[in-house]
Design an enzyme around this catalytic site. Structure first.
Site, PDB file in Angstrom:
ATOM      1  N   THR A   1       1.046  -1.111  -0.598  1.00 36.38           N
ATOM      2  CA  THR A   1       0.028   0.019  -0.241  1.00 36.38           C
ATOM      3  C   THR A   1       0.425   1.697  -0.136  1.00 36.38           C
ATOM      4  OG1 THR A   1       0.367   0.412   2.394  1.00 36.38           O
ATOM      5  CG2 THR A   1      -1.491  -1.222   1.609  1.00 36.38           C
TER       6      THR A   1
ATOM      7  N   TYR B   1       7.540  -8.014  -7.448  1.00 35.10           N
ATOM      8  CA  TYR B   1       7.505  -7.272  -7.065  1.00 35.10           C
ATOM      9  C   TYR B   1       7.549  -6.052  -7.321  1.00 35.10           C
ATOM     10  CZ  TYR B   1       7.786  -3.095  -3.573  1.00 35.10           C
ATOM     11  OH  TYR B   1       7.313  -1.884  -2.774  1.00 35.10           O
TER      12      TYR B   1
ATOM     13  N   GLU C   1      17.760   3.462  -1.973  1.00 38.07           N
ATOM     14  CA  GLU C   1      17.365   2.593  -2.403  1.00 38.07           C
ATOM     15  C   GLU C   1      16.630   2.090  -3.969  1.00 38.07           C
ATOM     16  OE1 GLU C   1      16.114  -0.522   0.138  1.00 38.07           O
ATOM     17  OE2 GLU C   1      15.706  -2.299  -1.332  1.00 38.07           O
TER      18      GLU C   1
ATOM     19  N   ASP D   1       9.698  -0.007   5.031  1.00 34.75           N
ATOM     20  CA  ASP D   1      10.484   0.135   5.818  1.00 34.75           C
ATOM     21  C   ASP D   1      11.687   0.907   6.036  1.00 34.75           C
ATOM     22  OD1 ASP D   1       9.810  -2.432   4.449  1.00 34.75           O
ATOM     23  OD2 ASP D   1      11.307  -3.021   2.776  1.00 34.75           O
TER      24      ASP D   1
ATOM     25  N   GLY E   1      12.339 -11.023   3.961  1.00 31.40           N
ATOM     26  CA  GLY E   1      11.081 -10.592   4.005  1.00 31.40           C
ATOM     27  C   GLY E   1      11.170  -9.193   5.681  1.00 31.40           C
TER      28      GLY E   1
ATOM     29  N   SER F   1      13.323  -6.962   6.007  1.00 28.41           N
ATOM     30  CA  SER F   1      13.753  -5.295   5.944  1.00 28.41           C
ATOM     31  C   SER F   1      15.388  -5.159   6.567  1.00 28.41           C
ATOM     32  CB  SER F   1      12.690  -4.777   6.403  1.00 28.41           C
ATOM     33  OG  SER F   1      11.960  -4.707   5.725  1.00 28.41           O
ATOM     34  N   SER F   2      16.775  -6.284   6.130  1.00 28.29           N
ATOM     35  CA  SER F   2      17.418  -5.824   6.507  1.00 28.29           C
ATOM     36  C   SER F   2      18.126  -5.042   5.646  1.00 28.29           C
ATOM     37  CB  SER F   2      18.429  -7.657   6.169  1.00 28.29           C
ATOM     38  OG  SER F   2      18.277  -7.749   4.746  1.00 28.29           O
TER      39      SER F   2
HETATM   40  C1  GLA Z   1       8.701  -3.889   0.282  1.00 22.36           C
HETATM   41  C2  GLA Z   1       8.930  -2.921   0.421  1.00 22.36           C
HETATM   42  C3  GLA Z   1       8.396  -1.922   1.131  1.00 22.36           C
HETATM   43  C4  GLA Z   1       6.402  -2.045   0.633  1.00 22.36           C
HETATM   44  C5  GLA Z   1       6.322  -4.302   1.290  1.00 22.36           C
HETATM   45  C6  GLA Z   1       5.035  -4.341   0.311  1.00 22.36           C
HETATM   46  O1  GLA Z   1       9.111  -4.377   1.990  1.00 22.36           O
HETATM   47  O2  GLA Z   1      10.399  -2.973   0.301  1.00 22.36           O
HETATM   48  O3  GLA Z   1       8.408  -0.883   0.549  1.00 22.36           O
HETATM   49  O4  GLA Z   1       6.361  -2.473  -0.280  1.00 22.36           O
HETATM   50  O5  GLA Z   1       6.821  -4.585   0.398  1.00 22.36           O
HETATM   51  O6  GLA Z   1       3.895  -3.943   1.818  1.00 22.36           O
END
Ligand code: GLA
Length: 387
Positions: free
Chosen positions: A32, A227, A165, A177, A129, A131-132
């Site tokens: 989102t 993604y 990023e 993240d 998943g 967020s390292s």
């Molecule tokens: C990854 C992306 C985030 C977000 C999620 C899905 O973690 O880095 O910005 O879009 O996927 O919610």
């Protein structure tokens, strides 16, 4: 954490200030954050540590304990790497230094970075998943700003890291993240308005635990990833509707159904309903309606699986197995999708046995030994006190 810090400082070999930035788990509102919508992540007690000391020669010397590698770059001569190929760990750090020195787009003011020796070490599981990479970015930014003696509003730090990023590492992520890694608050998830870049506290009650389970199916956000494909489908729907999905109701989407591909319609339906679940979810947590909050998480999984088509068999299995166990109020795949971790909301008394049984049932069904963590919801980035 003390042992990790001692080792980091030993390897760094110079007097240093240590900074940390956490990984995250997301509870509601997936995919989102590039539609201006709401999401609800929590910072975890897994982080990247950076030991930082100044240099006067404008060199950035990066040493990773996890990769046993040292890289040296000139802060005045950072060049965006080519788009092909998998990004390397140092690109995330270099990208942040590059981004902090850009003047356009984000109000960072005039930042004069000095040279730095940075030694990094992280314990956020990679490719899971959690967020390292955002934790590496935010830890690096916090360290570089600390050395430069510059304070910045935390959302601006998050934006600078997202730009690193997006533009330097070529990952098409949103702001979630980096925002939670910079702004997280112990004991709380944050209900983030990704357009306004503001957040409300969503308290995680003491009698509940977040249990994260790594399916061991790896994912990636950078490059030609699923993604990016989902993101294109979401953008197709937004393009047809002429505005960000944040501003579109379900009725309006239904009315425009015939004007877009079936995929774009389904993806948009997920984004709109999941963003609404965040709004309902924060109200539930504030009102103490834990059961409904758990149910929202499970509904979010169904939406992510069926409308967004971003789950995978093993994560679906983990969710099914979790929901069969005592004390589990809700469960879902968390993060970008196509693998990685599930997060379950579990009564604190049951959390340890839940974790053990889930690991066991998953191993029986797949032969794979999952990592399962009973998590603590931690603070966002900052300096680590020296004692
Ligand atoms: C990854 C992306 C985030 C977000 C999620 C899905 O973690 O880095 O910005 O879009 O996927 O919610």
């Amino acid at each position: 954490m003390r042992d990790r810090i001692d080792r980091l400082l030993r390897e760094h070999g110079r007097p240093a200030q240590v900074y940390q930035a956490p990984g995250r788990v997301n509870l509601l509102g997936e995919h989102t954050d590039y539609s201006g919508g709401f999401c609800m992540p929590a910072a975890l007690n897994f982080n990247t540590l950076v030991a930082a000391s100044p240099r006067q020669d404008r060199l950035l010397r990066l040493h990773s304990l996890d990769f046993s590698e040292t890289v040296e770059v000139d802060l005045g001569a950072l060049a965006i790497p080519a788009k092909d190929g998998h990004p390397r760990w140092n690109h995330y750090c270099e990208g942040v230094a590059w981004s902090l020195q850009q003047e356009q787009g984000i109000e960072l003011g005039d930042i004069e970075l000095i040279g730095a020796d940075l030694t990094l070490s992280g314990n956020v599981p990679q490719g899971a998943g959690l967020s390292s990479s955002a934790s590496v970015e935010v830890a690096t930014a916090t360290a570089l700003l600390g050395l430069a003696g510059r304070g910045l509003p935390k959302p601006q730090i998050a934006l600078a890291c997202q730009r690193a990023e997006n533009q330097y590492v070529h990952g098409s992520c949103g702001i979630m993240d980096q925002f939670i890694s910079a702004c997280g608050v112990r004991g709380n998830a944050l209900a983030i308005d990704t357009r306004a870049l503001t957040a409300e506290l969503a308290p995680i009650p003491d009698n509940l635990r977040l249990v994260v389970c790594n399916s061991m199916v790896t994912h990636q956000v950078a490059g030609a990833s699923p993604y990016a494909e989902r993101r294109r489908e979401v953008e197709e729907a937004a393009h047809v509707l002429g505005r960000q999905l944040r501003d579109v109701s379900l009725e309006e989407l239904n009315a425009a159904r015939g004007q877009m591909s079936h995929e774009a319609f389904l993806r948009a339906r997920h984004v709109i309903t999941d963003s609404q679940r965040v709004v309902e979810g924060v109200a539930c947590l504030r009102a103490g309606d834990q059961k409904r909050f758990g149910a929202l998480m499970t509904e979010a999984h169904a939406s992510f699986r069926d409308d967004f088509a971003a789950s995978c068999e093993r994560c679906d299995l983990l969710v099914t197995l979790a929901l069969e166990l005592d004390g589990c109020l809700g469960s879902r795949l968390t993060g970008g999708g196509f693998g990685g971790c599930t997060v379950s909301l579990v009564e604190a008394d049951e959390a340890e046995s839940f974790a053990e049984t889930l690991r066991e049932h998953y191993r029986e069904a797949t032969g794979v030994v999952a990592q399962v963590f009973v998590c603590v919801v931690a603070d966002g980035a900052g300096p680590v006190p020296s004692t």
